[in-house]
Write an enzyme that holds these catalytic residues in place. Structure first.
Site, PDB file in Angstrom:
ATOM      1  N   GLU A   1       0.828  -1.214   0.000  1.00 56.95           N
ATOM      2  CA  GLU A   1       0.000   0.000   0.000  1.00 56.95           C
ATOM      3  C   GLU A   1       0.856   1.256   0.000  1.00 56.95           C
ATOM      4  OE1 GLU A   1      -3.203   0.763  -0.359  1.00 56.95           O
ATOM      5  OE2 GLU A   1      -3.326  -1.336  -0.948  1.00 56.95           O
TER       6      GLU A   1
ATOM      7  N   CYS B   1     -24.605   2.224 -13.929  1.00 53.14           N
ATOM      8  CA  CYS B   1     -23.675   3.353 -13.782  1.00 53.14           C
ATOM      9  C   CYS B   1     -24.280   4.639 -14.349  1.00 53.14           C
ATOM     10  CB  CYS B   1     -22.371   3.029 -14.510  1.00 53.14           C
ATOM     11  SG  CYS B   1     -21.246   4.433 -14.567  1.00 53.14           S
TER      12      CYS B   1
ATOM     13  N   CYS C   1     -12.336   0.998 -15.654  1.00 53.88           N
ATOM     14  CA  CYS C   1     -12.821   2.366 -15.473  1.00 53.88           C
ATOM     15  C   CYS C   1     -11.607   3.301 -15.448  1.00 53.88           C
ATOM     16  CB  CYS C   1     -13.645   2.474 -14.187  1.00 53.88           C
ATOM     17  SG  CYS C   1     -14.603   3.987 -14.110  1.00 53.88           S
TER      18      CYS C   1
ATOM     19  N   CYS D   1     -16.344   0.833 -20.868  1.00 51.03           N
ATOM     20  CA  CYS D   1     -17.674   0.616 -20.272  1.00 51.03           C
ATOM     21  C   CYS D   1     -18.327  -0.670 -20.774  1.00 51.03           C
ATOM     22  CB  CYS D   1     -18.582   1.812 -20.549  1.00 51.03           C
ATOM     23  SG  CYS D   1     -17.946   3.338 -19.813  1.00 51.03           S
TER      24      CYS D   1
ATOM     25  N   CYS E   1     -17.559  -3.466 -18.574  1.00 51.42           N
ATOM     26  CA  CYS E   1     -17.667  -3.180 -17.145  1.00 51.42           C
ATOM     27  C   CYS E   1     -18.879  -3.868 -16.505  1.00 51.42           C
ATOM     28  CB  CYS E   1     -17.767  -1.673 -16.944  1.00 51.42           C
ATOM     29  SG  CYS E   1     -17.910  -1.218 -15.211  1.00 51.42           S
TER      30      CYS E   1
HETATM   31  S1  SF4 Z   1     -19.731   1.781 -16.792  1.00 56.74           S
HETATM   32 FE1  SF4 Z   1     -19.290   3.332 -15.263  1.00 56.74          FE
HETATM   33  S2  SF4 Z   1     -18.034   2.329 -13.753  1.00 56.74           S
HETATM   34 FE2  SF4 Z   1     -18.005   1.076 -15.589  1.00 56.74          FE
HETATM   35  S3  SF4 Z   1     -16.225   1.734 -16.767  1.00 56.74           S
HETATM   36 FE3  SF4 Z   1     -17.939   2.896 -17.498  1.00 56.74          FE
HETATM   37  S4  SF4 Z   1     -17.912   4.750 -16.279  1.00 56.74           S
HETATM   38 FE4  SF4 Z   1     -16.635   3.272 -15.196  1.00 56.74          FE
END
Ligand code: SF4
Length: 360
Positions: free
Chosen positions: A41, A212, A196, A203, A206
């Protein structure tokens, strides 16, 4: 610090995504101990994973346990750190290891407040240690997590602002699951780093895309908001425009430090007193006229400068005061050949237009 009692949609989606797509082979994920998690970390603050790995491997092979770090000389710690930069982190790491020996029976404490008391451990690092070393449901809020959360929830405002950060901490707390805090923490960090991303988030890949906010609004580039430009302070000054009957003006060379160093300019001060003394030292003021001319505005990189030119006109220069290469009388035309700061050059060019004596 507190934690939520039910699992959020975000956490559920991230946990199942991580099983398949998350990173599982980072060196600090192997033989996980509080010491190894903490070291990772600290190294990862301000430094990319790819850069950290070789340093981490070398450090842990030389100093595999907290007790080894505490017993090492500072030189040794700095040599192992050398190349990672931000050496304060290494010194604090060393200091903390010694404090753990003295105060916590040679271990990192499992108590959040005790962790936060140690040098170099802030709330996010404490959360990462608690979640990853002991699987306790405490949140982290590093740059990656801030990016995911601001986009997912559509949080306006720069995350460095206290109010926005508080909101993000509250959201971060609500998402940490009761169980699997370690996996969840790794998952949200991995999502931020690989999907992200700051630019061109992926996206379509994702697991959060259905719920989102930024994705639904097609506004991913607007979150998180960037740091607003810094407000520059305003500094006031008075400029002495001491002019004789031939229209010559007293200029002095600026000191070799500060702005405009070495250039010729009008004498300047923050108050009138020293300028009055300077005027009286260079010229007889009987029969002179005085007037404040329109303020000069100029912006430097760190401040805005507002200077009031104070004109004392029709003075009689003392013949005993010698002209020098530091201070001299010049006609505005002669002054144009000197090295002048741009706002002063402009001012001298416009001086005649600025004079507004009543007809007498
Ligand atoms: S959907 Fe939302 S959380 Fe996922 S990559 Fe795109 S902006 Fe980021």
């Amino acid at each position: 610090m507190s934690h939520a009692s039910t699992q959020s949609e975000l956490a559920t989606a991230l946990l199942s995504w991580h099983t398949r797509y998350g990173r599982h082979d980072l060196p600090w994920q192997q033989s996980r101990t509080p010491y190894r998690v903490w070291l990772a970390e600290i190294m990862l603050q301000q430094t990319q994973v790819g850069t950290v790995i070789p340093y981490y491997l070398r450090f842990t092979s030389e100093l595999p346990k907290l007790v080894d770090l505490a017993a090492a000389s500072e030189d040794k710690v700095l040599v192992l750190w050398s190349g990672l930069g931000y050496y304060r982190r290494a010194r604090q790491l060393h200091q903390t290891a010694k404090l753990c020996i003295e105060q916590h029976a040679g271990q990192l404490p499992k108590d959040p407040d005790a962790l936060l008391d140690l040098p170099g451990i802030g709330r996010s690092t404490a959360g990462a240690i608690l979640a990853q070393a002991w699987n306790l449901p405490y949140p982290i809020l590093d740059g990656n997590v801030k990016r995911v959360l601001t986009r997912y929830h559509g949080i306006a405002g720069w995350p460095g602002r206290r109010k926005v950060e508080r909101k993000l901490w509250n959201l971060a707390e609500t998402h940490v699951p009761e169980r699997q805090a370690a996996t969840y923490t790794q998952a949200i960090m991995d999502l931020g780093a690989t999907v992200c991303r700051r630019n061109h988030p992926r996206c379509c890949d994702c697991p959060l895309r259905i719920t989102c906010y930024a994705h639904a609004q097609q506004r991913t580039s607007e979150f998180p908001e960037v740091r607003p430009p810094r407000q520059r302070p305003t500094r006031q000054a008075t400029l002495l425009v001491l002019r004789d009957r031939q229209g010559r003006i007293l200029l002095e060379r600026r000191l070799q430090t500060g702005v405009w160093q070495g250039l010729w300019s009008l004498p300047q001060d923050t108050t009138i007193g020293p300028l009055r003394n300077l005027a009286q030292a260079h010229a007889g003021l009987e029969g002179c006229r005085q007037q404040n001319l329109p303020i000069i505005h100029h912006s430097f990189s760190h401040y805005h400068w507002h200077a009031t030119p104070w004109l004392i006109d029709r003075v009689t220069p003392f013949s005993g005061v010698h002209e020098s290469d530091q201070c001299n009388w010049w006609t505005p035309q002669q002054a144009m050949d000197l090295a002048l700061p741009a706002p002063i050059r402009k001012f001298l060019n416009q001086l005649e237009e600025n004079l507004n004596w009543p007809n007498t």
